[in-house]
Enzyme design. Structure first.
Site, PDB file in Angstrom:
ATOM      1  N   CYS A 215      39.890  50.224  34.746  1.00 23.53           N
ATOM      2  CA  CYS A 215      40.023  48.902  35.382  1.00 23.53           C
ATOM      3  C   CYS A 215      39.686  47.790  34.394  1.00 23.53           C
ATOM      4  CB  CYS A 215      39.145  48.818  36.627  1.00 23.53           C
ATOM      5  SG  CYS A 215      37.429  49.181  36.293  1.00 23.53           S
TER       6      CYS A 215
ATOM      7  N   CYS B  38      36.592  28.553  45.106  1.00 21.77           N
ATOM      8  CA  CYS B  38      36.272  29.982  45.204  1.00 21.77           C
ATOM      9  C   CYS B  38      36.397  30.670  43.845  1.00 21.77           C
ATOM     10  CB  CYS B  38      37.174  30.661  46.227  1.00 21.77           C
ATOM     11  SG  CYS B  38      37.120  32.455  46.167  1.00 21.77           S
TER      12      CYS B  38
END
Ligand code: SAH
Length: 459
Positions: free
Chosen positions: A414, A80
């Site tokens: 961010c 993943c």
């Protein structure tokens, strides 16, 4: 220096970690970036790619485990790739993120940084989570075809578009697996087809889900390459049984693009939004609106932003990149007036309704690009808050803000790389970085959020 080639094996001690979470070590004069290795490990690394001065590699065998290693939280961590540093202890993850922010300010911003509380810019220790699992309130799962050609749902295998079937993700909100099971029950019952990027045929693209952690309200949005699902009645029947189900929608996306949601959503059941709370403020959240994904940490993030803004009730505040007005409304109580600006019209609709929902009368919202609206309105302010996407803020906005001379700028970011770059630009126009507080919004991943206070440099 020895020459290396693909598939060579080499013993490497991991001295450091890269920004993207690979272990870094040296052997025979060569630098290695090793996947699935953490600081302090000694590994047998298998070379995957050779560059001029460094090699990419993956961990073939763990020779000596680092004391900072922990068991991965999930069984599909390696294919993943979403949780890049899940093998690193949480405490060390926080140190890694603090160093990442410090490195950006040093290398990209050109600041003298000192985390020992010396002369340079001090980066505060990262505010972490007490229990960093199942923290996300929003999940997006792509559909794909399994080995037998049947539809599956799960995650993209790192950097590809082949889907690894999975029902459970350790960082997503509890209960997402029940929703996925309901969806797959429907898909196999009616034989719904999966979208194929090559041919442009097939229906199912993604499912997006959101849950309000405080209210328990759930939204499910099926993103489809069609005008509707085969049997929307059955789909709704199955999903509405799930406790908290408040909104079921389809989003029509027929474009050949990586953008997940289409521009239009159609509601099959319930409302077209869910409500959640951050602190005492309630928010309605539409499918297309941005909402911070980690509600527990969002409260800490906004409290830090509020503390840095230091409002007394007399101030005028701009909240640029305001989304659904979360920071604006969080600050409105302590300010005279707040102006919010956001580029997504649906988010501004939410922001206006959110003011009304909370009985807040001193907030006003504008749709448009922050750099255009702010530079055009030129309403003076005491505090300007910016919370841009990863690419940071436009140079014209830095100049525009400097021209209006607010006393304080609170920068919520961010991406520490663009934060450091923009802080350098602010420094050049007379604003000094006073405080940097990283907050861990994304445990197990390499990402880090920061709040930064800049004030007018009157010296
Ligand atoms: N402050 C909000 C949203 C932050 S995310 C919160 O904490 O919830 C960044 C937001 O900036 C997104 O809502 C995105 O749609 C918006 N955005 C992106 N580019 C923009 C631009 N040029 N001008 C204004 N808003 C923009």
């Amino acid at each position: 220096m020895k020459t290396f080639k693909k598939n060579d094996f080499v013993e490497v001690y991991i001295e450091d970690m890269s920004d993207s979470g690979e272990g870094i070590g040296h052997a025979d004069g060569m630098t290695f970036f090793v996947k699935n290795a953490v600081i302090g490990d000694t590994v047998e690394a298998g070379v995957t790619k050779v560059k001029k001065n460094y090699c990419y590699a993956r961990t073939n065998k763990l020779i000596k485990e680092s004391e900072f290693r922990k068991k991965p939280i999930c069984g599909i961590s390696s294919p993943c790739g979403g949780c890049q540093i899940q093998q690193l202890s949480y405490e060390k993850q926080l140190e890694f993120k603090r160093k990442k922010v410090a490195d950006c300010f040093r290398r990209i911003g050109g600041f003298s940084v000192d985390c020992q509380n010396g002369d340079g810019l001090f980066i505060n220790p990262v505010i972490g989570m007490e229990n960093p699992v199942n923290y996300r309130n929003k999940a997006q799962f792509p559909f794909g075809k399994g080995k037998n050609g049947k539809p599956v749902v799960g995650f993209y295998a790192g950097r590809t578009h082949s889907v690894i079937p999975t029902e459970y993700c350790s960082i997503e909100f509890p209960g997402h697996e029940e929703i996925l099971r309901g969806i797959m029950e429907y898909v196999s019952a009616v034989g719904e087809s999966v979208y194929d990027e090559e041919s442009g045929k097939g229906t199912l693209r993604h499912v997006l889900m959101r849950k309000g952690f405080v209210t328990g309200e759930i939204m499910v949005v099926m993103v489809i390459n069609a005008d509707g699902l085969c049997d929307e009645k059955l789909f709704t029947e199955i999903l509405k049984k799930i406790p908290g189900m408040t909104s079921i929608q389809v989003s029509i996306n027929k474009e050949n693009t990586n953008v997940i949601l289409g521009n239009k959503c159609r509601t099959l059941y319930g409302r077209d939004y869910i409500v959640d709370k951050i602190g005492d403020v309630s928010f309605r959240i539409s499918a297309l609106s941005f909402y911070q994904v980690n509600p527990v940490q969002t409260l800490k993030l906004y409290r830090t932003a509020a503390e840095f803004a230091g409002l007394t009730g007399k101030e005028t505040v701009w909240d640029l990149y305001c989304g659904i007005g979360t920071i604006s409304l969080f600050l409105a109580e302590k300010a005279k007036k707040v102006y919010g600006v956001e580029i997504v019209p649906q988010a501004i609709e939410d922001a206006k309704k959110n003011s009304a929902l909370n009985g807040i009368e001193n907030a006003e919202f504008f749709t448009g690009a922050a750099e255009d609206v702010y530079n055009e309105k030129k309403f003076p302010a005491d505090v300007v808050v910016v919370d841009p996407p990863r690419k940071g803020i436009d140079e014209s906005l830095v100049k525009g803000i400097a021209l209006m001379q607010p006393e304080k700028i609170v920068y919520v970011s961010c991406d520490p790389a663009t934060l450091a770059r923009d802080c350098k630009k602010f420094d050049e126009v007379g604003y000094k970085v006073q405080k940097v507080q990283p907050v861990d919004m994304f445990p197990e991943t390499v990402h880090v959020e920061s709040v930064c206070l800049l004030t007018q440099n009157l010296a």
